[in-house]
Design a protein around this motif. Structure first.
Motif, short mmCIF file in Angstrom:
data_model
loop_
_atom_site.label_atom_id
_atom_site.label_comp_id
_atom_site.label_asym_id
_atom_site.label_seq_id
_atom_site.Cartn_x
_atom_site.Cartn_y
_atom_site.Cartn_z
N ASP A 78 0.84 -1.19 0.00
CA ASP A 78 0.00 0.00 0.00
C ASP A 78 0.88 1.24 0.00
OD1 ASP A 78 -2.72 1.37 0.63
OD2 ASP A 78 -1.37 2.08 2.20
N ASP A 79 0.44 2.30 -0.71
CA ASP A 79 1.26 3.51 -0.83
C ASP A 79 1.58 4.13 0.52
OD1 ASP A 79 1.26 3.18 -3.52
OD2 ASP A 79 -0.02 4.90 -4.01
N LYS A 80 0.60 4.19 1.42
CA LYS A 80 0.83 4.79 2.73
C LYS A 80 1.78 3.94 3.55
CE LYS A 80 -1.58 8.54 2.52
NZ LYS A 80 -0.87 9.86 2.56
N ALA A 81 1.65 2.63 3.45
CA ALA A 81 2.55 1.74 4.19
C ALA A 81 3.99 1.88 3.67
CB ALA A 81 2.08 0.30 4.06
N LEU A 82 4.12 1.96 2.34
CA LEU A 82 5.45 2.14 1.75
C LEU A 82 6.03 3.49 2.13
CD1 LEU A 82 7.72 1.19 -0.07
CD2 LEU A 82 6.43 2.03 -2.05
N GLN A 83 5.20 4.53 2.14
CA GLN A 83 5.66 5.86 2.53
C GLN A 83 6.18 5.85 3.97
OE1 GLN A 83 2.58 8.85 2.63
NE2 GLN A 83 4.03 10.55 2.40
N ALA A 84 5.46 5.19 4.87
CA ALA A 84 5.89 5.11 6.27
C ALA A 84 7.19 4.31 6.41
CB ALA A 84 4.79 4.47 7.11
N GLU A 85 7.32 3.25 5.62
CA GLU A 85 8.53 2.43 5.66
C GLU A 85 9.74 3.23 5.16
OE1 GLU A 85 10.09 -1.88 3.92
OE2 GLU A 85 7.95 -1.37 3.87
N LEU A 86 9.53 3.99 4.10
CA LEU A 86 10.60 4.85 3.59
C LEU A 86 11.01 5.90 4.62
CD1 LEU A 86 9.30 5.37 -0.06
CD2 LEU A 86 11.42 4.21 0.57
N GLU A 87 10.01 6.49 5.26
CA GLU A 87 10.30 7.54 6.24
C GLU A 87 11.09 6.98 7.42
OE1 GLU A 87 7.78 11.08 8.42
OE2 GLU A 87 7.37 10.43 6.38
N ALA A 88 10.79 5.75 7.80
CA ALA A 88 11.53 5.12 8.90
C ALA A 88 13.00 4.92 8.54
CB ALA A 88 10.89 3.78 9.25
N GLY A 110 14.61 7.14 6.72
CA GLY A 110 15.18 8.46 6.44
C GLY A 110 14.95 8.96 5.03
N ILE A 111 13.98 8.36 4.32
CA ILE A 111 13.66 8.78 2.95
C ILE A 111 12.25 9.36 2.95
CG2 ILE A 111 13.53 8.09 0.53
CD1 ILE A 111 16.27 7.63 1.78
N ARG A 112 12.14 10.61 2.57
CA ARG A 112 10.82 11.24 2.56
C ARG A 112 10.33 11.40 1.13
NH1 ARG A 112 9.21 17.25 4.88
NH2 ARG A 112 7.00 16.82 5.25
N MET A 113 9.17 10.81 0.82
CA MET A 113 8.56 10.91 -0.50
C MET A 113 7.05 10.96 -0.34
SD MET A 113 10.77 8.14 -2.74
CE MET A 113 10.16 8.70 -4.32
N ARG A 114 6.38 11.56 -1.33
CA ARG A 114 4.91 11.60 -1.31
C ARG A 114 4.37 10.81 -2.50
NH1 ARG A 114 2.10 17.34 -0.62
NH2 ARG A 114 0.28 15.95 -0.44
N PRO A 115 3.33 10.01 -2.28
CA PRO A 115 2.72 9.30 -3.40
C PRO A 115 1.93 10.26 -4.28
CG PRO A 115 1.51 8.88 -1.37
CD PRO A 115 2.72 9.66 -0.99
N LEU A 116 1.83 9.94 -5.55
CA LEU A 116 1.12 10.79 -6.50
C LEU A 116 -0.33 10.99 -6.10
CD1 LEU A 116 1.04 12.33 -9.21
CD2 LEU A 116 0.57 10.14 -10.33
N ARG A 117 -0.95 9.98 -5.50
CA ARG A 117 -2.37 10.09 -5.16
C ARG A 117 -2.63 11.18 -4.12
NH1 ARG A 117 -4.82 4.81 -3.30
NH2 ARG A 117 -3.68 4.04 -5.10
N ASP A 118 -1.61 11.61 -3.38
CA ASP A 118 -1.78 12.70 -2.41
C ASP A 118 -2.15 14.01 -3.10
OD1 ASP A 118 -1.23 11.06 -0.33
OD2 ASP A 118 0.59 12.08 0.34
N TYR A 119 -1.84 14.13 -4.38
CA TYR A 119 -2.07 15.38 -5.10
C TYR A 119 -3.41 15.39 -5.84
CZ TYR A 119 2.86 16.15 -4.10
OH TYR A 119 4.05 16.31 -3.45
N TYR A 120 -4.18 14.35 -5.67
CA TYR A 120 -5.49 14.28 -6.30
C TYR A 120 -6.58 14.76 -5.35
CZ TYR A 120 -4.20 11.55 -10.47
OH TYR A 120 -3.66 11.14 -11.66
N ALA A 121 -7.59 15.40 -5.90
CA ALA A 121 -8.81 15.69 -5.17
C ALA A 121 -9.82 14.63 -5.60
CB ALA A 121 -9.33 17.08 -5.51
#
Length: 467
Positions: A408-418, A420-431
């Motif tokens: 899942d994008d959010k799970a992968l984002q949290a794993e990356l942040e742990a 030390g890698i900060r990234m945002r998934p493309l779906r964050d920019y959608y309304a």
């Protein structure tokens, strides 16, 4: 009897601490309206402080209306009938400490210029010259649209760099694009419906909504905004970045641009806000021509900022109005003062006019090209491309990565942040729903360290999360 402690009051003065304590008792109802306060000498003797300290506290309470001074009788608590009594802590709370910002090995969401890349020496030298040679002008009130010399310099820059033949009288200087968005809402009217790109930079949508206008997301395809959507959603003002869309990176081709210009000219009151936020950093080929340059009906408002080219902390942005809106702007909004200080305006004018801005852009373009090449090489060496596909359009300072993963994008984002890698998934920019955006992340490399070891380590950790 009033009894207060004067221990551990920090940097607060004695009289101010006493004033706060008495005020707290009044607001909490412990001191009733009409109740007489001890005399200055009596309270000073009781608390072991000077009469001057008590006099200062009483004077502040009288000035703010909490107490009344009656000649030859003393000080009395005033009636606060219009204010609800509430509990106020007698002792001053320690100042709230700002939470330390988390440090990342690689922050792929940052779009700020690394400190080492800012031309501090040149900027400081020019600022000194401006302060020495233009002291009188620095202290004059700036015109609402900005000082003339900066607007003339920007007009000349746009003429040579973007092929825009505009005058200084069409340019409005403001402290950041968000401020200029607010001016446009007032200029064009709150009854208008504003359309923004979907996906798109979410702050733009939030700013328009906070200004009380109806703001709708408009769907896109590979060529940019879909014109049919504008009619379906009754859009009056369209905000787009046709030369390099964020975050997809797509470039609106000339045929689609003429379609959008045709939509704008088909009805009175329609306008296009062309956000050219990072046109200086097209790394391959010539800059994409502007929509304003091909607009013959005066429906395009051009907007740009120096936040990307210099630093976001220098809050200088500008917009170019069509000639038919200039007089309307002056009549309706000319009473506003310019929100950028004269010191920064005159310094930036010199920075551009003396050729330093062009040199800085050329140097940063080379730096970003090398940084991008180093990042792509590290991805190749680290075999990341076996786990991800790159999506880019050869423009700007970011690209997309589509990861080969079922996470899942959010799970992968949290794993990356742990890691030390900060990234945002493309779906964050959608309304709303984000079709076909799963497992795609936005990678902005403008704030990335130039250190090869950091780049390789960041890529290794990224690949590790995908393995």
């Amino acid at each position: 009897m009033l009894t207060y402690s004067f221990e551990n009051i920090g940097d607060e003065s004695l009289y101010e601490h006493l004033y706060r304590c008495i005020r707290a008792d009044i607001l909490a109802g412990r001191l009733q309206a009409g109740e007489k306060l001890p005399s200055k000498r009596a309270l000073a003797r009781q608390l072991g402080i000077s009469v001057i300290t008590v006099e200062g506290a009483y004077g502040q309470l009288v000035a703010e209306g909490y107490c009344q001074s009656v000649p030859k009788k003393g000080f009395f608590v005033a009636k606060l009938t219009s204010l609800p009594l509430r509990s106020v802590p007698a002792e001053k709370k320690p100042a709230e400490k700002s939470l330390p910002q988390k440090k990342y090995l690689a922050d792929f969401t940052a779009n700020s210029l690394p400190p080492a890349d800012f031309p501090f020496k040149t900027w400081t030298h020019l600022l000194r010259q401006v302060m020495a040679g233009q002291a009188e002008n620095l202290l004059k009130r700036s015109p609402g649209m900005g000082i003339l010399s900066l607007r003339e310099t920007i007009a000349a820059h746009l003429r040579s760099f973007r092929g825009l033949d505009v005058s200084a009288g069409q340019i409005v200087i403001g402290a950041g694009t968000e401020y200029l968005y607010g001016l446009l809402v007032q200029l064009l009217g709150r009854e208008k419906c504003f359309g923004v790109e979907n996906p798109g930079f979410d702050k733009i949508r939030k700013v328009y909504q906070q200004h009380g206008v109806r703001c709708v997301p408009v769907a896109m395809d590979e060529q940019g905004i879909i014109p049919a959507e504008l009619l379906e959603k009754h859009v009056d003002v369209l905000h787009i970045s046709p030369s390099h869309h964020f975050p997809t990176g797509c470039i609106t081709p000339i045929s689609r641009r003429y379609e959008l210009l045709g939509w704008a000219s088909a009805a009175e009151g329609r306008y296009i806000i062309e956000d050219d936020y990072d046109s200086e950093f097209r790394l391959t080929g010539r800059p994409i021509p502007t929509m304003m340059g091909i607009d013959v009906s005066g429906r395009v408002i051009y907007m740009n900022t120096f936040s990307k080219t210099l630093t976001p902390t220098i809050r200088i942005s500008y917009m170019v109005l069509p000639e038919k809106l200039v007089q309307v702007f002056q009549q309706q909004l000319g009473f506003y003062n310019c929100t950028v200080s004269n010191f920064e305006q005159y310094t930036l004018a010199r920075f551009i006019k003396d050729g330093h801005f062009e040199k800085h852009i050329n140097r940063m373009r080379n730096c970003y090209r090398k940084r991008r090449e180093a990042l792509l090489q590290a991805m190749k060496d680290g075999e990341l491309f076996a786990r991800a596909d790159i999506i880019e359009r050869g423009s700007g300072l970011h690209f997309l990565l589509r990861f080969h993963t079922e996470k899942d994008d959010k799970a992968l984002q949290a794993e990356l942040e742990a890691k030390g890698i900060r990234m945002r998934p493309l779906r964050d920019y959608y309304a709303g729903e984000a079709e076909d955006a799963a497992h795609i992340f936005v990678l902005n490399y403008s704030g990335l360290s130039a250190d090869p070891e950091v780049i390789h380590l960041a890529v290794a950790r990224l690949a590790d999360c995908l393995s």
